[in-house]
Design a protein around this motif. Structure first.
Motif, PDB file in Angstrom:
ATOM      1  N   GLY A 294      45.964 -54.434  -1.959  1.00 20.05           N
ATOM      2  CA  GLY A 294      44.638 -54.006  -1.548  1.00 20.05           C
ATOM      3  C   GLY A 294      43.637 -55.148  -1.545  1.00 20.05           C
ATOM      4  N   GLN A 295      43.681 -55.985  -2.569  1.00 18.12           N
ATOM      5  CA  GLN A 295      42.761 -57.116  -2.632  1.00 18.12           C
ATOM      6  C   GLN A 295      43.035 -58.118  -1.517  1.00 18.12           C
ATOM      7  N   LEU A 296      44.299 -58.348  -1.213  1.00 23.86           N
ATOM      8  CA  LEU A 296      44.638 -59.241  -0.103  1.00 23.86           C
ATOM      9  C   LEU A 296      44.152 -58.674   1.230  1.00 23.86           C
ATOM     10  N   LEU A 297      44.260 -57.360   1.393  1.00 19.16           N
ATOM     11  CA  LEU A 297      43.760 -56.740   2.618  1.00 19.16           C
ATOM     12  C   LEU A 297      42.242 -56.894   2.736  1.00 19.16           C
ATOM     13  N   ILE A 298      41.535 -56.777   1.611  1.00 17.17           N
ATOM     14  CA  ILE A 298      40.082 -56.959   1.629  1.00 17.17           C
ATOM     15  C   ILE A 298      39.728 -58.404   1.964  1.00 17.17           C
ATOM     16  N   ASP A 299      40.432 -59.355   1.349  1.00 22.67           N
ATOM     17  CA  ASP A 299      40.105 -60.775   1.511  1.00 22.67           C
ATOM     18  C   ASP A 299      40.542 -61.359   2.848  1.00 22.67           C
ATOM     19  N   LYS A 300      41.677 -60.929   3.363  1.00 20.65           N
ATOM     20  CA  LYS A 300      42.279 -61.593   4.519  1.00 20.65           C
ATOM     21  C   LYS A 300      42.141 -60.849   5.840  1.00 20.65           C
ATOM     22  N   THR A 301      41.640 -59.626   5.811  1.00 20.03           N
ATOM     23  CA  THR A 301      41.481 -58.873   7.054  1.00 20.03           C
ATOM     24  C   THR A 301      40.029 -58.427   7.191  1.00 20.03           C
ATOM     25  N   LYS A 302      39.722 -57.865   8.322  1.00 11.34           N
ATOM     26  CA  LYS A 302      38.383 -57.340   8.548  1.00 11.34           C
ATOM     27  C   LYS A 302      38.326 -55.834   8.311  1.00 11.34           C
ATOM     28  N   LEU A 303      39.346 -55.296   7.653  1.00 13.37           N
ATOM     29  CA  LEU A 303      39.363 -53.868   7.342  1.00 13.37           C
ATOM     30  C   LEU A 303      38.305 -53.559   6.293  1.00 13.37           C
ATOM     31  N   THR A 304      37.639 -52.443   6.471  1.00 13.22           N
ATOM     32  CA  THR A 304      36.661 -52.016   5.476  1.00 13.22           C
ATOM     33  C   THR A 304      37.394 -51.391   4.289  1.00 13.22           C
ATOM     34  N   PRO A 305      36.774 -51.386   3.119  1.00 12.42           N
ATOM     35  CA  PRO A 305      37.422 -50.749   1.970  1.00 12.42           C
ATOM     36  C   PRO A 305      37.777 -49.282   2.222  1.00 12.42           C
ATOM     37  N   ALA A 306      36.949 -48.573   2.966  1.00 17.22           N
ATOM     38  CA  ALA A 306      37.251 -47.166   3.262  1.00 17.22           C
ATOM     39  C   ALA A 306      38.538 -47.038   4.079  1.00 17.22           C
ATOM     40  N   ARG A 307      38.724 -47.921   5.028  1.00 16.76           N
ATOM     41  CA  ARG A 307      39.959 -47.870   5.830  1.00 16.76           C
ATOM     42  C   ARG A 307      41.173 -48.244   5.000  1.00 16.76           C
TER      43      ARG A 307
END
Length: 117
Positions: free
Chosen positions: A17-30
């Protein structure tokens, strides 16, 4: 060792989850929604229960575990009530956790003071 396994699996889920937050433009809700859907999908493939058996709370506490809980609730309700169980099973299975979150959120809001920005 059970605590270690729970920490290992839960930490790995949080790391993703942290990698997705840091490395993508996905919002936390998504990302959170994606975790729930992933839990449902992996549970439907019967792959999540072995992870739960191995890691315990490390697999059931994160949002993937909520998706797994909902999928298991739907499966149980369909076995008991037929096709109408699809509509009620996930809600019945998750009702306790959802109610606890609402009640404790209400208590926290009543006990704390809001601050202006």
């Amino acid at each position: 060792m059970q605590y270690f396994y729970a920490f290992l699996v839960g930490g790995a889920i949080c790391l993703v989850g942290q990698l997705l937050i840091d490395k993508t433009k996905l919002t936390p809700a998504r990302i959170l929604t994606g975790y729930v859907v992933t839990g449902v999908f992996v549970s439907a493939l019967s792959l999540y229960q072995p992870i739960v058996d191995f890691a315990g709370a490390g697999a059931t506490v994160p949002l993937c575990g909520f998706g797994h809980l909902m999928a298991q609730g739907v499966k149980t309700a369909v076995d008991q009530h037929g096709i109408l169980g699809v509509l009620s099973g996930g809600l019945i299975a998750g009702a306790t956790g959802i109610t606890a979150a609402i009640v404790f959120g209400l208590i926290a809001s009543l006990l704390s003071k809001s601050k202006e920005k």
